[in-house]
Design a protein around this motif. Sequence first.
Motif, PDB file in Angstrom:
ATOM      1  N   LYS A  32       1.069  -1.317  -0.078  1.00 10.73           N
ATOM      2  CA  LYS A  32      -0.243  -0.020  -0.005  1.00 10.73           C
ATOM      3  C   LYS A  32       0.937   1.106  -0.031  1.00 10.73           C
ATOM      4  O   LYS A  32       0.638   2.123  -0.684  1.00 10.73           O
ATOM      5  CB  LYS A  32      -0.892   0.038   1.078  1.00 10.73           C
ATOM      6  N   SER A  39      -8.447   3.545  -2.096  1.00  9.70           N
ATOM      7  CA  SER A  39      -9.625   2.552  -2.152  1.00  9.70           C
ATOM      8  C   SER A  39      -9.856   2.201  -3.638  1.00  9.70           C
ATOM      9  O   SER A  39     -10.147   1.156  -4.041  1.00  9.70           O
ATOM     10  CB  SER A  39     -10.573   2.852  -1.284  1.00  9.70           C
ATOM     11  N   TYR A  42      -7.591  -0.146  -5.095  1.00  8.80           N
ATOM     12  CA  TYR A  42      -7.516  -1.226  -4.926  1.00  8.80           C
ATOM     13  C   TYR A  42      -8.447  -1.867  -5.953  1.00  8.80           C
ATOM     14  O   TYR A  42      -8.535  -3.282  -6.486  1.00  8.80           O
ATOM     15  CB  TYR A  42      -8.120  -1.573  -3.526  1.00  8.80           C
ATOM     16  N   LYS A  58     -12.075 -11.258  -4.171  1.00 11.96           N
ATOM     17  CA  LYS A  58     -12.966 -10.779  -3.171  1.00 11.96           C
ATOM     18  C   LYS A  58     -11.955  -9.461  -2.452  1.00 11.96           C
ATOM     19  O   LYS A  58     -10.992  -9.753  -2.100  1.00 11.96           O
ATOM     20  CB  LYS A  58     -13.449 -11.627  -2.182  1.00 11.96           C
ATOM     21  N   GLU A  60     -11.908  -8.518   0.358  1.00 15.17           N
ATOM     22  CA  GLU A  60     -11.742  -8.770   1.869  1.00 15.17           C
ATOM     23  C   GLU A  60     -10.328  -9.595   1.736  1.00 15.17           C
ATOM     24  O   GLU A  60      -9.532  -9.770   2.639  1.00 15.17           O
ATOM     25  CB  GLU A  60     -12.726  -9.592   2.606  1.00 15.17           C
ATOM     26  N   ASP A  61      -9.901 -10.106   0.523  1.00 11.47           N
ATOM     27  CA  ASP A  61      -8.805 -10.965   0.471  1.00 11.47           C
ATOM     28  C   ASP A  61      -7.372 -10.052   0.707  1.00 11.47           C
ATOM     29  O   ASP A  61      -6.552 -10.480   0.960  1.00 11.47           O
ATOM     30  CB  ASP A  61      -8.499 -11.387  -1.052  1.00 11.47           C
ATOM     31  N   PHE A  62      -7.649  -8.565   0.435  1.00 10.42           N
ATOM     32  CA  PHE A  62      -6.571  -7.834   0.509  1.00 10.42           C
ATOM     33  C   PHE A  62      -6.325  -7.371   2.032  1.00 10.42           C
ATOM     34  O   PHE A  62      -5.216  -6.994   2.289  1.00 10.42           O
ATOM     35  CB  PHE A  62      -6.776  -6.478  -0.061  1.00 10.42           C
ATOM     36  N   GLN A  63      -7.383  -8.129   2.966  1.00 10.04           N
ATOM     37  CA  GLN A  63      -7.103  -7.467   4.420  1.00 10.04           C
ATOM     38  C   GLN A  63      -5.766  -7.974   5.098  1.00 10.04           C
ATOM     39  O   GLN A  63      -4.972  -7.504   5.850  1.00 10.04           O
ATOM     40  CB  GLN A  63      -7.923  -8.067   5.291  1.00 10.04           C
ATOM     41  N   ASN A  64      -5.330  -9.161   4.318  1.00  7.86           N
ATOM     42  CA  ASN A  64      -4.091  -9.989   4.934  1.00  7.86           C
ATOM     43  C   ASN A  64      -2.771  -9.787   4.147  1.00  7.86           C
ATOM     44  O   ASN A  64      -1.743 -10.357   4.455  1.00  7.86           O
ATOM     45  CB  ASN A  64      -4.385 -11.348   4.997  1.00  7.86           C
ATOM     46  N   VAL A  66       0.153  -7.527   3.163  1.00  9.59           N
ATOM     47  CA  VAL A  66       0.895  -6.184   3.688  1.00  9.59           C
ATOM     48  C   VAL A  66       1.854  -5.834   2.613  1.00  9.59           C
ATOM     49  O   VAL A  66       2.095  -4.594   2.143  1.00  9.59           O
ATOM     50  CB  VAL A  66       1.283  -6.596   5.041  1.00  9.59           C
ATOM     51  N   ASP A  70       3.357 -11.128   0.257  1.00 10.37           N
ATOM     52  CA  ASP A  70       2.178 -11.667   0.456  1.00 10.37           C
ATOM     53  C   ASP A  70       1.345 -11.669  -0.693  1.00 10.37           C
ATOM     54  O   ASP A  70       0.442 -12.433  -0.787  1.00 10.37           O
ATOM     55  CB  ASP A  70       1.325 -10.609   1.529  1.00 10.37           C
ATOM     56  N   TYR A  74      -0.439 -14.755  -2.479  1.00 14.02           N
ATOM     57  CA  TYR A  74      -1.781 -14.901  -2.544  1.00 14.02           C
ATOM     58  C   TYR A  74      -2.313 -15.247  -4.044  1.00 14.02           C
ATOM     59  O   TYR A  74      -3.043 -16.176  -4.375  1.00 14.02           O
ATOM     60  CB  TYR A  74      -2.632 -13.414  -2.285  1.00 14.02           C
TER      61      TYR A  74
END
Length: 85
Positions: A32, A39, A42, A58, A60-64, A66, A70, A74
């Motif tokens: 990031k 946003s 993304y 999805k 929410e896949d980006f939440q983990n 960093v 990563d 993914y």
Amino acid sequence: MELKEVITVTNKFLVEEFEANLADITPEANLKATLDLDSLDYIDMVVVIEDNFGFKVKPEDFQNIVTFQDFYNYVTARIQQKELV
């Protein structure tokens, strides 16, 4: 698709689509912060991933995710899941 190929393809579209400096894209760098993502960026990234790798992402896949590592992990995992189906 092997991790090395994922890294090559990913770095290419990050440079082209997000005007990233290739020298700044290292496995341990913060995704990031390095790409200065907001946003809307993304959303653009989801579209580019889906176009380049052929799987749905999805938000929410980006939440983990960093670091770039990563992100590579993914994408590689999702490609492997797709290949198993």
